[in-house]
Design a protein around this motif. Structure first.
Motif, PDB file in Angstrom:
ATOM      1  N   SER A  13      -1.443 -11.542  13.629  1.00 11.71           N
ATOM      2  CA  SER A  13      -0.929 -11.795  12.286  1.00 11.71           C
ATOM      3  C   SER A  13      -0.796 -10.504  11.491  1.00 11.71           C
ATOM      4  N   ASN A  14      -0.947  -9.359  12.156  1.00 16.71           N
ATOM      5  CA  ASN A  14      -0.697  -8.085  11.490  1.00 16.71           C
ATOM      6  C   ASN A  14       0.782  -7.946  11.141  1.00 16.71           C
ATOM      7  N   LEU A  15       1.048  -7.181  10.083  1.00 16.17           N
ATOM      8  CA  LEU A  15       2.420  -6.821   9.732  1.00 16.17           C
ATOM      9  C   LEU A  15       2.544  -5.312   9.759  1.00 16.17           C
ATOM     10  N   THR A  16       3.616  -4.811  10.347  1.00 16.90           N
ATOM     11  CA  THR A  16       3.845  -3.370  10.326  1.00 16.90           C
ATOM     12  C   THR A  16       4.552  -2.983   9.022  1.00 16.90           C
ATOM     13  N   SER A  17       4.462  -1.700   8.701  1.00 18.90           N
ATOM     14  CA  SER A  17       5.158  -1.204   7.513  1.00 18.90           C
ATOM     15  C   SER A  17       6.665  -1.366   7.653  1.00 18.90           C
ATOM     16  N   VAL A  18       7.163  -1.340   8.897  1.00 15.55           N
ATOM     17  CA  VAL A  18       8.597  -1.539   9.134  1.00 15.55           C
ATOM     18  C   VAL A  18       8.996  -2.964   8.749  1.00 15.55           C
ATOM     19  N   GLU A  19       8.179  -3.945   9.166  1.00 15.11           N
ATOM     20  CA  GLU A  19       8.464  -5.340   8.829  1.00 15.11           C
ATOM     21  C   GLU A  19       8.388  -5.563   7.317  1.00 15.11           C
ATOM     22  N   ILE A  20       7.388  -4.952   6.697  1.00 12.88           N
ATOM     23  CA  ILE A  20       7.250  -5.101   5.246  1.00 12.88           C
ATOM     24  C   ILE A  20       8.469  -4.522   4.535  1.00 12.88           C
ATOM     25  N   ALA A  21       8.937  -3.368   5.018  1.00 16.94           N
ATOM     26  CA  ALA A  21      10.129  -2.748   4.422  1.00 16.94           C
ATOM     27  C   ALA A  21      11.345  -3.657   4.578  1.00 16.94           C
ATOM     28  N   GLU A  22      11.488  -4.263   5.762  1.00 21.33           N
ATOM     29  CA  GLU A  22      12.640  -5.142   5.993  1.00 21.33           C
ATOM     30  C   GLU A  22      12.563  -6.395   5.123  1.00 21.33           C
ATOM     31  N   LEU A  23      11.368  -6.947   4.977  1.00 19.59           N
ATOM     32  CA  LEU A  23      11.201  -8.167   4.183  1.00 19.59           C
ATOM     33  C   LEU A  23      11.440  -7.923   2.700  1.00 19.59           C
ATOM     34  N   THR A  24      11.015  -6.775   2.219  1.00 20.24           N
ATOM     35  CA  THR A  24      11.088  -6.501   0.778  1.00 20.24           C
ATOM     36  C   THR A  24      12.336  -5.745   0.365  1.00 20.24           C
ATOM     37  N   GLY A  25      13.080  -5.216   1.347  1.00 22.94           N
ATOM     38  CA  GLY A  25      14.268  -4.438   1.006  1.00 22.94           C
ATOM     39  C   GLY A  25      13.949  -3.051   0.489  1.00 22.94           C
ATOM     40  N   LYS A  26      12.706  -2.612   0.709  1.00 23.23           N
ATOM     41  CA  LYS A  26      12.311  -1.270   0.274  1.00 23.23           C
ATOM     42  C   LYS A  26      12.528  -0.286   1.416  1.00 23.23           C
ATOM     43  N   ARG A  27      12.649   0.993   1.077  1.00 22.69           N
ATOM     44  CA  ARG A  27      12.755   2.033   2.100  1.00 22.69           C
ATOM     45  C   ARG A  27      11.424   2.131   2.841  1.00 22.69           C
ATOM     46  N   ILE A  35       1.358   2.329   1.159  1.00 22.66           N
ATOM     47  CA  ILE A  35       0.194   2.018   1.998  1.00 22.66           C
ATOM     48  C   ILE A  35      -0.795   3.179   1.981  1.00 22.66           C
ATOM     49  N   GLY A  36      -0.271   4.393   2.073  1.00 21.94           N
ATOM     50  CA  GLY A  36      -1.154   5.559   2.024  1.00 21.94           C
ATOM     51  C   GLY A  36      -1.949   5.616   0.737  1.00 21.94           C
ATOM     52  N   ASN A  37      -1.279   5.354  -0.384  1.00 22.90           N
ATOM     53  CA  ASN A  37      -1.973   5.351  -1.676  1.00 22.90           C
ATOM     54  C   ASN A  37      -3.032   4.250  -1.727  1.00 22.90           C
ATOM     55  N   MET A  38      -2.685   3.064  -1.210  1.00 19.08           N
ATOM     56  CA  MET A  38      -3.638   1.954  -1.205  1.00 19.08           C
ATOM     57  C   MET A  38      -4.877   2.292  -0.390  1.00 19.08           C
ATOM     58  N   LEU A  39      -4.664   2.838   0.816  1.00 17.91           N
ATOM     59  CA  LEU A  39      -5.802   3.163   1.683  1.00 17.91           C
ATOM     60  C   LEU A  39      -6.675   4.251   1.065  1.00 17.91           C
ATOM     61  N   ASP A  40      -6.040   5.208   0.383  1.00 19.76           N
ATOM     62  CA  ASP A  40      -6.817   6.251  -0.308  1.00 19.76           C
ATOM     63  C   ASP A  40      -7.719   5.632  -1.375  1.00 19.76           C
ATOM     64  N   GLN A  41      -7.157   4.715  -2.149  1.00 25.09           N
ATOM     65  CA  GLN A  41      -7.942   4.086  -3.215  1.00 25.09           C
ATOM     66  C   GLN A  41      -9.046   3.203  -2.657  1.00 25.09           C
ATOM     67  N   ILE A  73      -3.247  -7.133  -0.391  1.00 24.16           N
ATOM     68  CA  ILE A  73      -3.597  -6.150  -1.427  1.00 24.16           C
ATOM     69  C   ILE A  73      -2.386  -5.291  -1.767  1.00 24.16           C
ATOM     70  N   LEU A  74      -1.665  -4.875  -0.723  1.00 24.79           N
ATOM     71  CA  LEU A  74      -0.491  -4.018  -0.928  1.00 24.79           C
ATOM     72  C   LEU A  74       0.544  -4.676  -1.818  1.00 24.79           C
ATOM     73  N   ILE A  75       0.862  -5.946  -1.545  1.00 26.40           N
ATOM     74  CA  ILE A  75       1.994  -6.588  -2.227  1.00 26.40           C
ATOM     75  C   ILE A  75       1.648  -7.099  -3.619  1.00 26.40           C
ATOM     76  N   THR A  76       0.392  -6.948  -4.046  1.00 23.38           N
ATOM     77  CA  THR A  76       0.064  -7.362  -5.418  1.00 23.38           C
ATOM     78  C   THR A  76       0.870  -6.563  -6.435  1.00 23.38           C
ATOM     79  N   GLY A  77       1.286  -5.364  -6.034  1.00 23.80           N
ATOM     80  CA  GLY A  77       2.076  -4.540  -6.944  1.00 23.80           C
ATOM     81  C   GLY A  77       3.573  -4.784  -6.838  1.00 23.80           C
ATOM     82  N   TYR A  78       3.993  -5.688  -5.952  1.00 26.70           N
ATOM     83  CA  TYR A  78       5.412  -5.971  -5.772  1.00 26.70           C
ATOM     84  C   TYR A  78       5.828  -7.165  -6.640  1.00 26.70           C
ATOM     85  N   ASP A  79       7.107  -7.312  -6.841  1.00 20.52           N
ATOM     86  CA  ASP A  79       7.570  -8.428  -7.662  1.00 20.52           C
ATOM     87  C   ASP A  79       7.419  -9.748  -6.909  1.00 20.52           C
ATOM     88  N   VAL A  80       7.589 -10.860  -7.645  1.00 27.00           N
ATOM     89  CA  VAL A  80       7.307 -12.193  -7.113  1.00 27.00           C
ATOM     90  C   VAL A  80       8.144 -12.508  -5.875  1.00 27.00           C
TER      91      VAL A  80
END
Length: 202
Positions: A13-27, A35-41, A73-80
């Motif tokens: 049930s893991n998601l890769t950053s590539v899949e997340i980018a495709e799902l959200t339309g983000k680069r 993700i790097g910022n989240m892991l740092d925090q 945790i990552l997507i809490t900062g993304y829009d609905v």
């Protein structure tokens, strides 16, 4: 997202950053940064989630592979709308990854390990090729290409005099990598550069 190859689920049930980018339309680079910022925090070592994928050219590229907790945790900062797409995908993966019996669970685990080993091998091979190119092109002191010398001295050096001098004085001209030329470009010996243009490759 047309610069990214499609990455299929590895059976977890893991998601890769590539899949997340495709799902959200983000680069993808932006998702990697998020993700790097989240892991740092969270004070989590990023290496724990490092993975790789094959781009449309079949080349291995770095990415992250996140468990559901970190994805949420990552997507809490993304829009609905973006959050909804990612959550739907997580639920789909979790539903698919409910093996009906022990053999199915073991097969899924074996498939995941096989994919990780294959990606690690591809990354290693890529690192070896990169190191070889660095040794050949960037770290070589006795030979240098025209491009390298023009970048160093900020001036033009016509290649024909270098080639003619190398041929007439029996200097070798090894080929070195250049992304603009499929067969590479000539690198000329230190003595040739000194005798023709009075510049050093060192």
């Amino acid at each position: 997202m047309n610069q990214l190859a499609t990455v299929k689920s590895s059976g977890t049930s893991n998601l890769t950053s590539v899949e997340i980018a495709e799902l959200t339309g983000k680069r993808h680079s932006n998702v990697m940064r998020d993700i790097g910022n989240m892991l740092d925090q969270l004070k989590i070592e990023s290496a724990e989630f490092c993975s790789a994928y094959l781009d449309i050219k079949g080349e291995s590229r770095p990415c992250y592979s996140l468990p559901p907790r970190e994805v949420k945790i990552l997507i809490t900062g993304y829009d609905v709308v973006r959050r909804a797409k990612v959550i739907d995908r997580l639920e789909q993966l979790e539903s698919n990854f409910r093996p009906k019996d022990l053999p199915a669970a073991l097969r899924a685990y074996a498939d995941e390990l096989e994919q990780k080993e294959r990606l690690q091998l591809q990354l290693k091979q890529s690192e070896i090729r990169t190191t070889a190119l660095e040794i050949t092109l960037d770290r070589a002191e006795h030979h240098a290409s025209v491009k390298k010398m023009e970048a160093r001295y900020k001036r033009r050096f016509p290649w024909q005099p270098l080639k003619d001098y190398s041929i007439t004085h029996n200097y070798d001209m090894p080929k070195v990598f250049d992304q603009n030329y499929e067969r590479g470009v000539n690198a000329y010996h230190y003595d040739v550069w000194m005798d023709v243009y009075g510049v050093s490759t060192k």
